[in-house]
Write a protein that holds these residues in place. Structure first.
Motif, PDB file in Angstrom:
ATOM      1  N   SER A   6     -34.163  34.228  26.337  1.00 55.95           N
ATOM      2  CA  SER A   6     -35.305  33.849  25.303  1.00 55.95           C
ATOM      3  C   SER A   6     -35.552  34.741  24.085  1.00 55.95           C
ATOM      4  N   LEU A   7     -34.903  35.917  24.298  1.00 56.89           N
ATOM      5  CA  LEU A   7     -35.017  36.857  23.120  1.00 56.89           C
ATOM      6  C   LEU A   7     -34.003  36.499  21.846  1.00 56.89           C
ATOM      7  N   GLU A   8     -33.021  35.597  22.225  1.00 50.33           N
ATOM      8  CA  GLU A   8     -32.262  35.203  21.313  1.00 50.33           C
ATOM      9  C   GLU A   8     -32.181  33.487  21.133  1.00 50.33           C
ATOM     10  N   ASN A   9     -32.547  32.986  22.105  1.00 46.85           N
ATOM     11  CA  ASN A   9     -32.556  31.463  22.127  1.00 46.85           C
ATOM     12  C   ASN A   9     -33.903  31.059  22.466  1.00 46.85           C
ATOM     13  N   PRO A  10     -34.384  30.606  21.309  1.00 45.24           N
ATOM     14  CA  PRO A  10     -35.969  29.924  21.256  1.00 45.24           C
ATOM     15  C   PRO A  10     -36.318  28.603  22.021  1.00 45.24           C
ATOM     16  N   TYR A  11     -34.939  28.037  22.488  1.00 48.95           N
ATOM     17  CA  TYR A  11     -35.282  26.785  23.112  1.00 48.95           C
ATOM     18  C   TYR A  11     -35.126  26.949  24.624  1.00 48.95           C
ATOM     19  N   SER A  12     -36.061  27.047  25.517  1.00 44.74           N
ATOM     20  CA  SER A  12     -36.053  27.383  26.840  1.00 44.74           C
ATOM     21  C   SER A  12     -35.622  26.226  27.923  1.00 44.74           C
ATOM     22  N   ASP A  13     -35.362  25.012  27.149  1.00 41.62           N
ATOM     23  CA  ASP A  13     -34.678  23.813  27.868  1.00 41.62           C
ATOM     24  C   ASP A  13     -33.300  23.652  27.499  1.00 41.62           C
ATOM     25  N   SER A  14     -32.583  24.657  27.098  1.00 37.63           N
ATOM     26  CA  SER A  14     -31.280  24.653  26.676  1.00 37.63           C
ATOM     27  C   SER A  14     -30.556  25.948  27.171  1.00 37.63           C
ATOM     28  N   ARG A  15     -29.678  25.629  28.077  1.00 37.37           N
ATOM     29  CA  ARG A  15     -28.839  26.738  28.700  1.00 37.37           C
ATOM     30  C   ARG A  15     -27.682  26.590  29.340  1.00 37.37           C
ATOM     31  N   ILE A  16     -26.776  27.671  29.318  1.00 39.64           N
ATOM     32  CA  ILE A  16     -25.633  27.447  30.549  1.00 39.64           C
ATOM     33  C   ILE A  16     -26.131  27.316  31.751  1.00 39.64           C
ATOM     34  N   LEU A  17     -26.055  26.563  32.520  1.00 40.13           N
ATOM     35  CA  LEU A  17     -26.574  26.223  34.000  1.00 40.13           C
ATOM     36  C   LEU A  17     -25.802  26.889  34.911  1.00 40.13           C
ATOM     37  N   PHE A  18     -24.475  26.637  34.774  1.00 40.02           N
ATOM     38  CA  PHE A  18     -23.547  27.202  35.631  1.00 40.02           C
ATOM     39  C   PHE A  18     -22.279  27.709  34.762  1.00 40.02           C
ATOM     40  N   GLY A  19     -21.711  28.871  35.211  1.00 37.19           N
ATOM     41  CA  GLY A  19     -20.352  29.252  34.565  1.00 37.19           C
ATOM     42  C   GLY A  19     -20.617  30.783  33.839  1.00 37.19           C
ATOM     43  N   THR A  20     -19.534  31.442  33.700  1.00 35.56           N
ATOM     44  CA  THR A  20     -19.731  32.712  33.325  1.00 35.56           C
ATOM     45  C   THR A  20     -19.749  32.767  31.700  1.00 35.56           C
ATOM     46  N   GLY A  21     -19.411  31.796  31.141  1.00 35.90           N
ATOM     47  CA  GLY A  21     -19.449  31.646  29.649  1.00 35.90           C
ATOM     48  C   GLY A  21     -17.960  32.151  29.100  1.00 35.90           C
ATOM     49  N   GLU A  22     -17.218  32.458  29.989  1.00 35.34           N
ATOM     50  CA  GLU A  22     -15.845  32.908  29.497  1.00 35.34           C
ATOM     51  C   GLU A  22     -14.832  31.615  29.525  1.00 35.34           C
ATOM     52  N   GLU A  23     -15.352  30.670  30.169  1.00 38.50           N
ATOM     53  CA  GLU A  23     -14.297  29.254  30.335  1.00 38.50           C
ATOM     54  C   GLU A  23     -14.034  28.936  29.259  1.00 38.50           C
ATOM     55  N   GLU A  24     -12.591  28.667  28.981  1.00 37.60           N
ATOM     56  CA  GLU A  24     -12.040  28.070  27.998  1.00 37.60           C
ATOM     57  C   GLU A  24     -12.397  26.381  28.038  1.00 37.60           C
ATOM     58  N   ILE A  25     -12.874  25.798  26.927  1.00 35.68           N
ATOM     59  CA  ILE A  25     -13.307  24.343  26.866  1.00 35.68           C
ATOM     60  C   ILE A  25     -12.467  23.740  25.870  1.00 35.68           C
ATOM     61  N   LYS A  26     -12.007  22.822  26.517  1.00 37.76           N
ATOM     62  CA  LYS A  26     -10.950  21.676  25.732  1.00 37.76           C
ATOM     63  C   LYS A  26     -11.356  20.201  25.973  1.00 37.76           C
TER      64      LYS A  26
END
Length: 318
Positions: free
Chosen positions: A51-71
């Motif tokens: 929440s220090l960078e994202n002001p929207y508590s209802d929007s998140r990566i819920l599962f995943g490392t964040g490094e996944e390549e999305i196509k």
């Protein structure tokens, strides 16, 4: 495009289109940082660092490392256990799915939905409602929503995604900001004279046109086609419906017509009592418009395939 980059771009786009204005959002983030730094160490463990960078508590990566390549993304308005299993089934049948994208929040983002409601006071303030009145009335409503969320089994869909190893993300307020800002600008520029003109403007938009074909298009909830629209307030962001007692203050601040996604019966009665016209644009259609506008921004220049489900239909404005 990596999941983390997709997420960060979505949040930044949400901030840039926040009806409060970017400066107000940055002030909020600065205050959160100050509050965090003032916490004792034992409480920092439970603080939502995101929440220090994202002001929207209802929007998140819920599962995943964040490094996944999305196509390839499977996107929908409500992505619950059934839709997670659907995504896995598509994978098993040879359709590669890299990410489940839900508009409505799940997991911890759903449990914290009430926290984004504070932004409604600032939005109303920009329309002339005294900030002390808006904040006071919202406090009661926010606590009510928090209590309603407390017993909810909010991790079910996220648990299913984890067991099936499916990256999962929800983008709620950033998408709602997109539709709120888009429609407010549309009405401010075109100045519809009557409520019928408001409906006509909405029906020029593909998402609402599609909804009308499915008997879920825009409707006048309070008022008639001949009534003058006057000053229009687009009420489509900030988590969920605000305080029902706010309509008197809206009327006194000069708001004549509210264009909303949906309105409960209690809220409808209060709006009617205060002689405010209400146009319901449609919940799923409005969510679809917001998500489409957001996807246009965050996938621009990227070769990302979108699979539609759960009430969502892709209309690209690229």
């Amino acid at each position: 495009m990596k999941l983390r980059d997709l997420y960060k771009k979505a949040i930044q786009t949400g901030i840039e289109n926040d009806p409060r204005g970017k400066d107000e959002v940055l002030k909020e983030l600065a205050k959160r940082k100050k509050d965090y730094e003032a916490l004792p160490e034992k409480k920092k463990e439970f603080f939502d660092i995101e929440s220090l960078e994202n002001p929207y508590s209802d929007s998140r990566i819920l599962f995943g490392t964040g490094e996944e390549e999305i196509k390839t993304i499977i996107a929908g308005i409500d992505m619950e256990v059934g839709e997670v299993v659907l995504a896995h089934s598509l994978r098993q049948s040879g359709n590669k799915v890299d990410l489940i994208l839900s508009h409505h929040p799940e997991g911890g983002a759903y449990a914290r939905l009430f926290a984004v409601m504070h932004m409604q006071a600032d939005i109303l303030g920009r329309f002339g409602v005294p900030i002390n009145i808006a904040e006071s009335l919202l406090e009661t409503r926010i606590k009510e929503v928090e209590r309603k969320l407390m017993p909810v089994n909010h991790t079910r869909a996220v648990d299913a995604a984890r067991l099936l190893n499916m990256p999962f993300m929800c983008l709620h307020t950033p998408a709602d900001n997109m539709v709120a800002t888009y429609l407010q600008k549309l009405f401010d520029e075109n100045k519809p004279y009557t409520l019928e003109d408001v409906l006509d403007l909405l029906l020029e938009i593909p998402e609402y046109k599609e909804a009308e074909k499915n008997c879920a298009g825009p409707r006048i909830l309070i008022g008639s086609k001949e009534r003058k629209a006057g000053k229009i307030f687009v009420d489509m962001t900030g988590g969920t419906e605000g305080a029902k007692d706010i309509f008197q203050s809206m009327a006194l601040s000069g708001i004549n017509t509210v264009v909303a996604m949906h309105l409960s019966e209690e809220h409808r009665k209060e709006a009617e009592k205060n002689h405010i016209n209400v146009v319901i644009a449609g919940h799923i259609a409005s969510d679809t418009l917001g998500l489409n506008l957001l996807l246009d921004k965050i996938t621009e220049g990227e070769d990302i395939k979108i699979l539609e489900c759960s009430g969502f239909k892709r209309f690209s404005r690229h």
